[in-house]
Scaffold this active site. Structure first.
Site, PDB file in Angstrom:
ATOM      1  N   HIS A 187     -16.619  86.449 107.934  1.00 14.43           N
ATOM      2  CA  HIS A 187     -16.350  85.117 106.950  1.00 14.43           C
ATOM      3  C   HIS A 187     -14.685  84.790 107.142  1.00 14.43           C
ATOM      4  O   HIS A 187     -14.436  83.548 107.373  1.00 14.43           O
ATOM      5  CB  HIS A 187     -16.513  85.745 105.307  1.00 14.43           C
ATOM      6  CG  HIS A 187     -15.815  84.653 104.552  1.00 14.43           C
ATOM      7  ND1 HIS A 187     -16.483  83.450 104.177  1.00 14.43           N
ATOM      8  CD2 HIS A 187     -14.607  84.564 104.004  1.00 14.43           C
ATOM      9  CE1 HIS A 187     -15.517  82.801 103.337  1.00 14.43           C
ATOM     10  NE2 HIS A 187     -14.450  83.563 103.301  1.00 14.43           N
TER      11      HIS A 187
ATOM     12  N   HIS B 193     -12.439  80.907 108.281  1.00 20.64           N
ATOM     13  CA  HIS B 193     -11.142  80.433 107.857  1.00 20.64           C
ATOM     14  C   HIS B 193     -10.155  80.110 108.827  1.00 20.64           C
ATOM     15  O   HIS B 193      -9.167  79.090 108.818  1.00 20.64           O
ATOM     16  CB  HIS B 193     -10.636  81.405 107.012  1.00 20.64           C
ATOM     17  CG  HIS B 193     -10.839  81.601 105.597  1.00 20.64           C
ATOM     18  ND1 HIS B 193     -10.513  80.541 104.703  1.00 20.64           N
ATOM     19  CD2 HIS B 193     -11.439  82.576 104.919  1.00 20.64           C
ATOM     20  CE1 HIS B 193     -11.003  80.833 103.398  1.00 20.64           C
ATOM     21  NE2 HIS B 193     -11.768  82.056 103.696  1.00 20.64           N
TER      22      HIS B 193
ATOM     23  N   GLU C  45     -12.238  77.191 100.592  1.00 21.64           N
ATOM     24  CA  GLU C  45     -13.688  77.936 100.659  1.00 21.64           C
ATOM     25  C   GLU C  45     -14.842  76.934 100.681  1.00 21.64           C
ATOM     26  O   GLU C  45     -15.386  77.355 101.283  1.00 21.64           O
ATOM     27  CB  GLU C  45     -13.797  78.780  99.302  1.00 21.64           C
ATOM     28  CG  GLU C  45     -12.726  80.088  99.268  1.00 21.64           C
ATOM     29  CD  GLU C  45     -12.987  81.005 100.531  1.00 21.64           C
ATOM     30  OE1 GLU C  45     -12.114  81.819 100.688  1.00 21.64           O
ATOM     31  OE2 GLU C  45     -13.841  80.914 101.390  1.00 21.64           O
TER      32      GLU C  45
ATOM     33  N   SER D 154     -19.100  79.506 107.171  1.00 21.44           N
ATOM     34  CA  SER D 154     -19.469  80.771 107.720  1.00 21.44           C
ATOM     35  C   SER D 154     -20.801  81.239 107.165  1.00 21.44           C
ATOM     36  O   SER D 154     -21.352  82.234 107.277  1.00 21.44           O
ATOM     37  CB  SER D 154     -18.394  81.591 107.384  1.00 21.44           C
ATOM     38  OG  SER D 154     -18.601  81.813 105.838  1.00 21.44           O
TER      39      SER D 154
HETATM   40  N1  HBI Z   1      -8.121  88.567  98.866  1.00 24.08           N
HETATM   41  N2  HBI Z   1      -8.462  89.342 101.041  1.00 24.08           N
HETATM   42  C1  HBI Z   1      -8.593  88.228 100.039  1.00 24.08           C
HETATM   43  N3  HBI Z   1      -9.101  87.258 100.615  1.00 24.08           N
HETATM   44  C2  HBI Z   1      -9.165  86.137  99.635  1.00 24.08           C
HETATM   45  O1  HBI Z   1      -9.573  84.999 100.316  1.00 24.08           O
HETATM   46  C3  HBI Z   1      -8.832  86.128  98.529  1.00 24.08           C
HETATM   47  C4  HBI Z   1      -8.349  87.449  98.108  1.00 24.08           C
HETATM   48  N4  HBI Z   1      -7.638  87.762  96.741  1.00 24.08           N
HETATM   49  C5  HBI Z   1      -7.844  86.614  95.954  1.00 24.08           C
HETATM   50  C6  HBI Z   1      -8.454  85.272  96.176  1.00 24.08           C
HETATM   51  N5  HBI Z   1      -8.857  85.256  97.234  1.00 24.08           N
HETATM   52  C7  HBI Z   1      -8.700  84.163  95.337  1.00 24.08           C
HETATM   53  O2  HBI Z   1      -9.041  84.625  94.072  1.00 24.08           O
HETATM   54  C8  HBI Z   1      -7.531  83.339  95.361  1.00 24.08           C
HETATM   55  O3  HBI Z   1      -7.675  82.087  95.046  1.00 24.08           O
HETATM   56  C9  HBI Z   1      -6.419  84.041  94.614  1.00 24.08           C
HETATM   57 FE    FE Z   2     -12.776  82.964 102.195  1.00 21.29          FE
END
Ligand code: HBI
Ligand code: FE
Length: 292
Positions: free
Chosen positions: A146, A151, A192, A211
Site C-alpha cells: 500500500h 503513495h 488516500e 493500491s
Molecule cells: N502512520 N505509518 C503511518 N501511515 C499513515 O498513513 C498514517 C499513520 N499515522 C496517522 C495517519 N496516517 C493519519 O491518521 C493521519 O491523517 C494523521
Molecule cells: Fe496510506
C-alpha cells in the site's frame, strides 16, 4: 507515549480506533527510534513475501491505464524492481533527486504527531512488512505494498510533493490546536482517496484507491459513489469509513489547486469547524449534485 513500544501498546488511533493489536513489531530489540523510524528489515522478507509483492504489483499495474492519473503512471517505473520488494535506499536515490523526499521504514501505523513531523521533513513513513498471501485481496492496516505502490510514485510529482510537506507542517499545528482529527480527514480525502479530473477524464491519485484491486474501478467508473468538488471545510466536516469503499470522493482539477488550498492559516477554519456539524459519508447537502 514516549517510546514506540509504549505507543504500540496504545495502538495509534489511526483510521478509526481498532481493538486489534498492531501488526508491526514496534520494539525490534531497540531498533525503532524515538521518531518511529527503523531500518527496513529487508533480510527478513521470505520468498513468499517477495512473491506476494510481485503478484500484487503485476495485478495492480495492469489495471492502471484509464484509471490512474498521468503523474502516477509516469512515476510508477521509478520504484525500480517489480518482481520483489525494493530496498528503500534504491528508491531514495531517485526520489530525493526528484523532489527532496525520502522514504523511511516504520513498523506500521504511528501516532499523529510523529507522522505529521516526518511529512513536514519530507520523510514518508513506509511500513516495511507485507501482508500474508491469504490477505492478498484485502488488508486493514497499510503494508509495504500500500505504502510503496500507492503513495511513493505520487511523491515524484513536485507540486503534490510540496502539498504533502505543507500538509505535514500544518498537521503539527493542528495537533497543537487539537484539530488533528479534522485535518486527518483532508489527508484521507486527498492523499488516500483523492480523484482528479484531467482533460481526458476522471482519474485516481489517492493511494488507497491506487493500491486497491476493487476500489480503483469503483472510484473512477461506478455511478454509485458521490463525487464532490474538493472544498476544505466540506472535506474536513465529512466523516469517512475505513473498511468499505468510500461513499464519497472529492475531486480536484490540478495538484496546484491542492497546493493552494494549504496556503491560508487554518486556525480560523478550525474555529469555523467547531460550530459546523460533521457530515456522514455519502450524504449530499442541498445544492450538491454529487457529480463533480
Ligand atoms: N502512520 N505509518 C503511518 N501511515 C499513515 O498513513 C498514517 C499513520 N499515522 C496517522 C495517519 N496516517 C493519519 O491518521 C493521519 O491523517 C494523521
Ligand atoms: Fe496510506
Amino acid at each position: 507515549m514516549d517510546t514506540p513500544a509504549a505507543a504500540a501498546a496504545v495502538k495509534p488511533a489511526v483510521y478509526g480506533a481498532s481493538d486489534r493489536p498492531p501488526r508491526g513489531d514496534y520494539s525490534r530489540g531497540g531498533a525503532v527510534h524515538a521518531d518511529y523510524t527503523c531500518p527496513q528489515d529487508w533480510a527478513s522478507y521470505t520468498p513468499a513475501d517477495h512473491d506476494t509483492y510481485r503478484r500484487l504489483y503485476e495485478r495492480q499495474a495492469a489495471q492502471l491505464p484509464g484509471l490512474a492519473c498521468d503523474a502516477f503512471i509516469e512515476a510508477l517505473p521509478l520504484l525500480g524492481v517489480k518482481d520483489r520488494i525494493p530496498r528503500f535506499e534504491e528508491i531514495n536515490e531517485r526520489l530525493h533527486r526528484a523532489t527532496g523526499w525520502e522514504i523511511v521504514a516504520v513498523p506500521g501505523l504511528i501516532p499523529e504527531l510523529p507522522f505529521f513531523t516526518l511529512l513536514a521533513n519530507r520523510k514518508f513513513p513506509v511500513t516495511d512488512w507485507i501482508r500474508k498471501p491469504e490477505e492478498f485481496n484485502y488488508i486493514v492496516e497499510p503494508d509495504v505494498f500500500h505504502d510503496l505502490f500507492g503513495h511513493v510514485p505520487m511523491l515524484f510529482d513536485p507540486t503534490f510533493a510540496d502539498y504533502v510537506q505543507r500538509y505535514g507542517a500544518g498537521g503539527i499545528k493542528a495537533h497543537e490546536l487539537g484539530a488533528g482529527e479534522k485535518l486527518s480527514r483532508l489527508y484521507w480525502y486527498t492523499v488516500e482517496f483523492g480523484l482528479i479530473r484531467q482533460p481526458d477524464g476522471l482519474r485516481a491519485y489517492g493511494a488507497g484507491i491506487l493500491s486497491s484491486v476493487g476500489e480503483l474501478k469503483h472510484a473512477v467508473l461506478s455511478d454509485e459513489p458521490r463525487r464532490l468538488p474538493l472544498d476544505l471545510l466540506r472535506a474536513m466536516r465529512t466523516r469517512y469509513k475505513i473498511d468499505t469503499y468510500q461513499a464519497n470522493y472529492f475531486v480536484i482539477k490540478s495538484f496546484a489547486e491542492l497546493f493552494e488550498l494549504t496556503a491560508p492559516d487554518f486556525t480560523p477554519i478550525y474555529r469555523a469547524l467547531e460550530v459546523e456539524p460533521d457530515i456522514e459519508a455519502g450524504v449530499l447537502l442541498p445544492g450538491e449534485t454529487g457529480k463533480a
